[in-house]
Design a protein around this motif. Structure first.
Motif, mmCIF file in Angstrom:
data_model
loop_
_atom_site.group_PDB
_atom_site.id
_atom_site.type_symbol
_atom_site.label_atom_id
_atom_site.label_comp_id
_atom_site.label_asym_id
_atom_site.label_seq_id
_atom_site.Cartn_x
_atom_site.Cartn_y
_atom_site.Cartn_z
ATOM 1 N N ARG A 1 0.907 11.906 -9.477
ATOM 2 C CA ARG A 1 0.168 13.161 -9.345
ATOM 3 C C ARG A 1 1.097 14.367 -9.451
ATOM 4 O O ARG A 1 0.771 15.372 -10.095
ATOM 5 C CB ARG A 1 -0.573 13.178 -7.992
ATOM 6 N N ARG B 1 0.827 -1.207 0.000
ATOM 7 C CA ARG B 1 0.000 0.000 0.000
ATOM 8 C C ARG B 1 0.864 1.260 0.000
ATOM 9 O O ARG B 1 0.573 2.230 -0.721
ATOM 10 C CB ARG B 1 -0.919 -0.009 1.229
ATOM 11 N N ALA B 2 1.915 1.264 0.825
ATOM 12 C CA ALA B 2 2.804 2.430 0.865
ATOM 13 C C ALA B 2 3.478 2.646 -0.488
ATOM 14 O O ALA B 2 3.602 3.786 -0.973
ATOM 15 C CB ALA B 2 3.857 2.246 1.957
ATOM 16 N N GLU B 3 3.877 1.555 -1.109
ATOM 17 C CA GLU B 3 4.502 1.667 -2.421
ATOM 18 C C GLU B 3 3.504 2.208 -3.448
ATOM 19 O O GLU B 3 3.849 3.046 -4.296
ATOM 20 C CB GLU B 3 5.009 0.290 -2.871
ATOM 21 N N ALA B 4 2.249 1.737 -3.344
ATOM 22 C CA ALA B 4 1.230 2.234 -4.264
ATOM 23 C C ALA B 4 0.949 3.718 -4.036
ATOM 24 O O ALA B 4 0.821 4.497 -4.991
ATOM 25 C CB ALA B 4 -0.055 1.412 -4.099
ATOM 26 N N ASP B 5 0.854 4.127 -2.733
ATOM 27 C CA ASP B 5 0.648 5.547 -2.438
ATOM 28 C C ASP B 5 1.798 6.397 -2.962
ATOM 29 O O ASP B 5 1.595 7.500 -3.489
ATOM 30 C CB ASP B 5 0.482 5.745 -0.928
ATOM 31 N N LYS B 6 3.004 5.880 -2.785
ATOM 32 C CA LYS B 6 4.183 6.594 -3.263
ATOM 33 C C LYS B 6 4.131 6.777 -4.778
ATOM 34 O O LYS B 6 4.349 7.883 -5.295
ATOM 35 C CB LYS B 6 5.443 5.829 -2.862
ATOM 36 N N GLN B 7 3.822 5.686 -5.478
ATOM 37 C CA GLN B 7 3.744 5.775 -6.935
ATOM 38 C C GLN B 7 2.631 6.721 -7.364
ATOM 39 O O GLN B 7 2.780 7.501 -8.317
ATOM 40 C CB GLN B 7 3.504 4.376 -7.520
ATOM 41 N N SER B 8 1.488 6.655 -6.614
ATOM 42 C CA SER B 8 0.385 7.547 -6.940
ATOM 43 C C SER B 8 0.776 9.016 -6.742
ATOM 44 O O SER B 8 0.471 9.880 -7.568
ATOM 45 C CB SER B 8 -0.825 7.200 -6.076
ATOM 46 N N ALA B 9 1.472 9.306 -5.601
ATOM 47 C CA ALA B 9 1.914 10.680 -5.332
ATOM 48 C C ALA B 9 2.895 11.152 -6.400
ATOM 49 O O ALA B 9 2.836 12.295 -6.871
ATOM 50 C CB ALA B 9 2.544 10.758 -3.943
#
Length: 305
Positions: free
Chosen positions: A221, A210-218
């Motif tokens: 963006r 999840r953290a990796e996904a949030d990082k990639q999403s940020a």
């Protein structure tokens, strides 16, 4: 007379046939002549002297098994139990086996029981139950030495079954049950521990993902915002360039057209019209419109420079 002769011939033939012997594989025949030991026939064809030789014993040379019934024995700590044994033996000397002992199997059985009592008498109950291999080895060695004069070789001895008293059996069953329950509890605890470890590892892996996904999403963006700002800046710069280009083109066209004072006055009035359309509440105008023309002439002069 002919019938008598025929009868004699038949008897002689039968007698000769009875004297012809074939010893099969893995067997030996002990021969006596006039009651004394004459020899041992091995595998093959042999002729027996009529009325003198006699087959005293047919000996089986294969490995044989003697299963004796349970024998009562007493341990060092005065516990009476019953043990049945199995003896694997082989006859190595047919002559000694025939003349060495009257009843070889009974002798082996009694010798086995005596040897077993002597060995078990030096052991306690727990040692007896856990030292089968040691007991087997000791018994084989003792029986092999004792049966050697009988032409018998003991190859192996096995304790087939050890039967302790009923109360000891009950206690042993309870102990075994408690041990099984303890092992089951340990196994269950280990399984629960492994399950918790796997669950924690799964949660950790999920959090990492999840953290990796949030990082990639940020990152995506931020890159999109950056791209948007760049495109907007490029658009504004392009618009400014186009406005400046349009102004320059207009000035150049006026210059190339050689605009006179009347045209400049009209352009000045158009400029003041645009100023009047703005948010300003006060507009300063020259006292005479000829001043506007003079301003236009000055602007024209400036464009030439």
């Amino acid at each position: 007379m002919i019938w008598v002769l025929i009868a004699l011939i038949v008897v002689v033939l039968l007698l000769l046939a009875s004297c012809l012997k074939i010893v099969p594989q893995a067997q030996a025949y002990v021969i006596e002549r006039l009651g004394a030991y004459q020899g041992t026939w091995s595998v093959g064809f042999h002729i027996k002297v009529p009325f003198l030789d006699k087959i005293a014993r047919k000996v089986n040379l294969k490995e044989q098994v003697a299963d004796f019934p349970p024998q009562p024995v007493i341990t060092k700590d005065n516990v009476t139990m019953r043990i049945d044994t199995v003896v694997f033996y082989q006859i190595t000397d047919p002559k000694l086996f025939t003349y060495g002992v009257e009843n070889p199997m009974m002798a082996i059985e009694n010798l086995t029981a005596t040897t077993l009592r002597n060995i078990i008498g030096d052991l306690e109950l727990d040692q007896t139950l856990t030292s089968r291999e040691t007991i087997n080895t000791k018994m084989r060695a003792a029986l092999d030495i004792a049966t050697d004069p009988w032409g018998i070789k003991v190859n192996r001895v096995e304790l087939k079954n050890i039967i302790p008293p009923a109360e000891i059996q009950n206690a042993m069953e309870k102990q075994m049950k408690a041990e099984r329950e303890r092992r089951e509890a340990v196994t269950r605890a280990e399984g629960e521990k492994k399950a918790k470890i796997l669950e924690a590892e799964g949660a950790k892996e999920s959090a990492i993902l999840r953290a990796e996904a949030d990082k990639q999403s940020a990152i995506l963006r931020a890159e999109a915002q950056k791209e948007k700002m760049i495109r907007e800046a490029e658009g504004e710069a392009e618009a400014i360039l186009k406005v400046q280009q349009a102004n320059a083109d207009g000035i150049r066209m006026l210059k190339e057209a050689g605009a006179d004072e009347s045209v400049l006055k009209i352009k000045s009035l158009e400029a003041f019209e645009k100023v009047a359309d703005g948010q300003a509440t006060t507009i300063l105008l020259p006292s005479e419109l000829s001043g506007i023309a003079s301003l236009a002439a000055a602007w024209k002069e400036g464009t030439k420079k």
